[in-house]
Design a protein around this motif. Structure first.
Motif, PDB file in Angstrom:
ATOM      1  N   THR A   1     -22.002 -48.515 -30.308  1.00  0.00           N
ATOM      2  CA  THR A   1     -20.872 -47.694 -29.884  1.00  0.00           C
ATOM      3  C   THR A   1     -20.342 -48.229 -28.567  1.00  0.00           C
ATOM      4  O   THR A   1     -21.080 -48.830 -27.778  1.00  0.00           O
ATOM      5  CB  THR A   1     -21.251 -46.205 -29.702  1.00  0.00           C
ATOM      6  N   TYR A   2     -19.060 -48.007 -28.351  1.00  0.00           N
ATOM      7  CA  TYR A   2     -18.450 -48.441 -27.093  1.00  0.00           C
ATOM      8  C   TYR A   2     -17.324 -47.489 -26.752  1.00  0.00           C
ATOM      9  O   TYR A   2     -16.570 -47.064 -27.634  1.00  0.00           O
ATOM     10  CB  TYR A   2     -17.916 -49.867 -27.218  1.00  0.00           C
ATOM     11  N   GLN A   3     -17.214 -47.138 -25.458  1.00  0.00           N
ATOM     12  CA  GLN A   3     -16.212 -46.183 -25.001  1.00  0.00           C
ATOM     13  C   GLN A   3     -15.472 -46.705 -23.783  1.00  0.00           C
ATOM     14  O   GLN A   3     -16.061 -47.335 -22.909  1.00  0.00           O
ATOM     15  CB  GLN A   3     -16.877 -44.854 -24.621  1.00  0.00           C
ATOM     16  N   LEU A   4     -14.187 -46.400 -23.728  1.00  0.00           N
ATOM     17  CA  LEU A   4     -13.375 -46.608 -22.531  1.00  0.00           C
ATOM     18  C   LEU A   4     -12.689 -45.290 -22.199  1.00  0.00           C
ATOM     19  O   LEU A   4     -12.249 -44.560 -23.098  1.00  0.00           O
ATOM     20  CB  LEU A   4     -12.335 -47.706 -22.760  1.00  0.00           C
TER      21      LEU A   4
ATOM     22  N   ASP B   1     -11.831 -52.143 -26.616  1.00  0.00           N
ATOM     23  CA  ASP B   1     -11.139 -53.007 -25.655  1.00  0.00           C
ATOM     24  C   ASP B   1      -9.710 -53.298 -26.107  1.00  0.00           C
ATOM     25  O   ASP B   1      -8.757 -53.234 -25.317  1.00  0.00           O
ATOM     26  CB  ASP B   1     -11.889 -54.330 -25.495  1.00  0.00           C
ATOM     27  N   SER B   2      -9.562 -53.644 -27.382  1.00  0.00           N
ATOM     28  CA  SER B   2      -8.239 -54.012 -27.896  1.00  0.00           C
ATOM     29  C   SER B   2      -7.317 -52.805 -27.937  1.00  0.00           C
ATOM     30  O   SER B   2      -6.105 -52.929 -27.714  1.00  0.00           O
ATOM     31  CB  SER B   2      -8.374 -54.626 -29.288  1.00  0.00           C
TER      32      SER B   2
ATOM     33  N   ALA C   1     -10.935 -44.037 -25.621  1.00  0.00           N
ATOM     34  CA  ALA C   1     -11.040 -44.865 -26.827  1.00  0.00           C
ATOM     35  C   ALA C   1     -12.515 -45.065 -27.142  1.00  0.00           C
ATOM     36  O   ALA C   1     -13.262 -45.604 -26.316  1.00  0.00           O
ATOM     37  CB  ALA C   1     -10.362 -46.208 -26.628  1.00  0.00           C
ATOM     38  N   THR C   2     -12.940 -44.626 -28.323  1.00  0.00           N
ATOM     39  CA  THR C   2     -14.343 -44.722 -28.712  1.00  0.00           C
ATOM     40  C   THR C   2     -14.457 -45.237 -30.134  1.00  0.00           C
ATOM     41  O   THR C   2     -13.736 -44.787 -31.029  1.00  0.00           O
ATOM     42  CB  THR C   2     -15.034 -43.353 -28.619  1.00  0.00           C
TER      43      THR C   2
ATOM     44  N   GLY D   1      -7.677 -42.420 -29.878  1.00  0.00           N
ATOM     45  CA  GLY D   1      -7.395 -43.361 -28.797  1.00  0.00           C
ATOM     46  C   GLY D   1      -7.822 -44.769 -29.105  1.00  0.00           C
ATOM     47  O   GLY D   1      -7.380 -45.726 -28.448  1.00  0.00           O
ATOM     48  N   ALA D   2      -8.679 -44.941 -30.122  1.00  0.00           N
ATOM     49  CA  ALA D   2      -9.126 -46.281 -30.533  1.00  0.00           C
ATOM     50  C   ALA D   2      -8.274 -46.849 -31.662  1.00  0.00           C
ATOM     51  O   ALA D   2      -7.969 -48.040 -31.674  1.00  0.00           O
ATOM     52  CB  ALA D   2     -10.598 -46.235 -30.944  1.00  0.00           C
TER      53      ALA D   2
END
Length: 269
Positions: A33-36, A241-242, A254-255, A212-213
């Motif tokens: 998983t990755y979040q901004l 990221d994109s 964004a997740t 948001g992703a």
């Protein structure tokens, strides 16, 4: 821009496992998983996964609003749903258990008070031996599957005004924390409070994504499949990221959660 990498077990990406007796044991995440945070004041998206025997549940929640209360509630809800879905070996059953729990809270029966209580959009996916993938959702968080032949399938349909009346995609029409039954929501919006699908697969890759992703990539004509390469951790990072890179003003949280699906256990739905 504040950035949170939740590839491992963190408060925002809970991962746990129970053996057949229900005892909790440690486990390494089988996903990434990755979040901004984007331009929001708080990171109110949350992911969780939970295993019960050989059954695995994955959850992504997109908290509605931006505050400490929403952030903490959404993280707790994600973990609660993951546990329920893994225990029941079914995405819809797990989500309904928690949806009904919140819907029947006494404080949410006040039509005015509940407008100020935490809420979230949710998508849940469950893999279980000998069963198809099950997916359930309320709101506009999405599930996709990249099949072994490279075809990207979108498994969910957004619960928002764009779907219901060609209105704003930013106005959701179902969410965790609402009190409406399936029939009440159907009468109002033309879809039940919770929807679900099953998908027979043999391998492939699962993507759960907050709006948001996926929205910035969709709006700019990008193909999500192009970002689902490499390890699950790298793919989740590339999606988030994109998304932020292709967002204009006012980037949302964004997740992305990416998991490789098991092979050799799919059956016909």
């Amino acid at each position: 821009m504040d950035q949170i990498n939740t590839e491992h077990v963190t408060a925002g990406s809970a991962d746990s496992q129970e053996d057949a007796a229900g005892l909790r044991v440690s486990t390494a995440p089988a996903h990434g998983t990755y979040q901004l945070i984007g331009d929001r004041s708080h990171q109110c998206d949350a992911t969780a996964s939970h295993s019960h025997g050989d059954t695995r549940a994955y959850v992504l929640c997109d908290g509605i609003g931006s505050s400490d209360e929403v952030r903490d509630w959404t993280r707790a809800a994600a973990d609660q749903i993951a546990r329920a879905a893994a225990r029941r070996a079914d995405a819809e059953a797990g989500l309904r258990e928690v949806y009904d729990l919140y819907a029947h809270q006494p404080e949410r029966q006040d039509v005015y008070a509940r407008d100020y209580m935490p809420a979230a959009c949710v998508v849940v996916a469950v893999t279980a031996p000998g069963k198809p993938l099950t997916v359930a959702w309320c709101g506009d968080s999405r599930a996709y599957v990249l099949t072994s032949d490279g075809t990207l399938l979108r498994l969910t349909e957004d619960h928002n005004r764009r779907r219901v009346s060609q209105g704003s995609r930013n106005r959701v029409t179902s969410w965790l924390g609402a009190t409406e039954s399936d029939q009440e929501r159907m009468d109002e919006s033309g879809h039940p409070a919770i929807e679900s699908v099953t998908q027979s697969l043999d391998g492939g890759r699962l993507l759960l994504a907050s709006d948001g992703a996926y929205e910035p990539l969709e709006d700019s004509g990008r193909n999500l499949a192009d970002y689902l390469t490499g390890s699950p951790e790298q793919a989740a990072r590339d999606v988030a990221d994109s998304a932020i890179a292709h967002t204009g003003a006012h980037a949302d949280n964004a997740t992305a959660l990416v998991a490789d699906l098991p092979t050799g256990s799919a059956v016909q739905a």
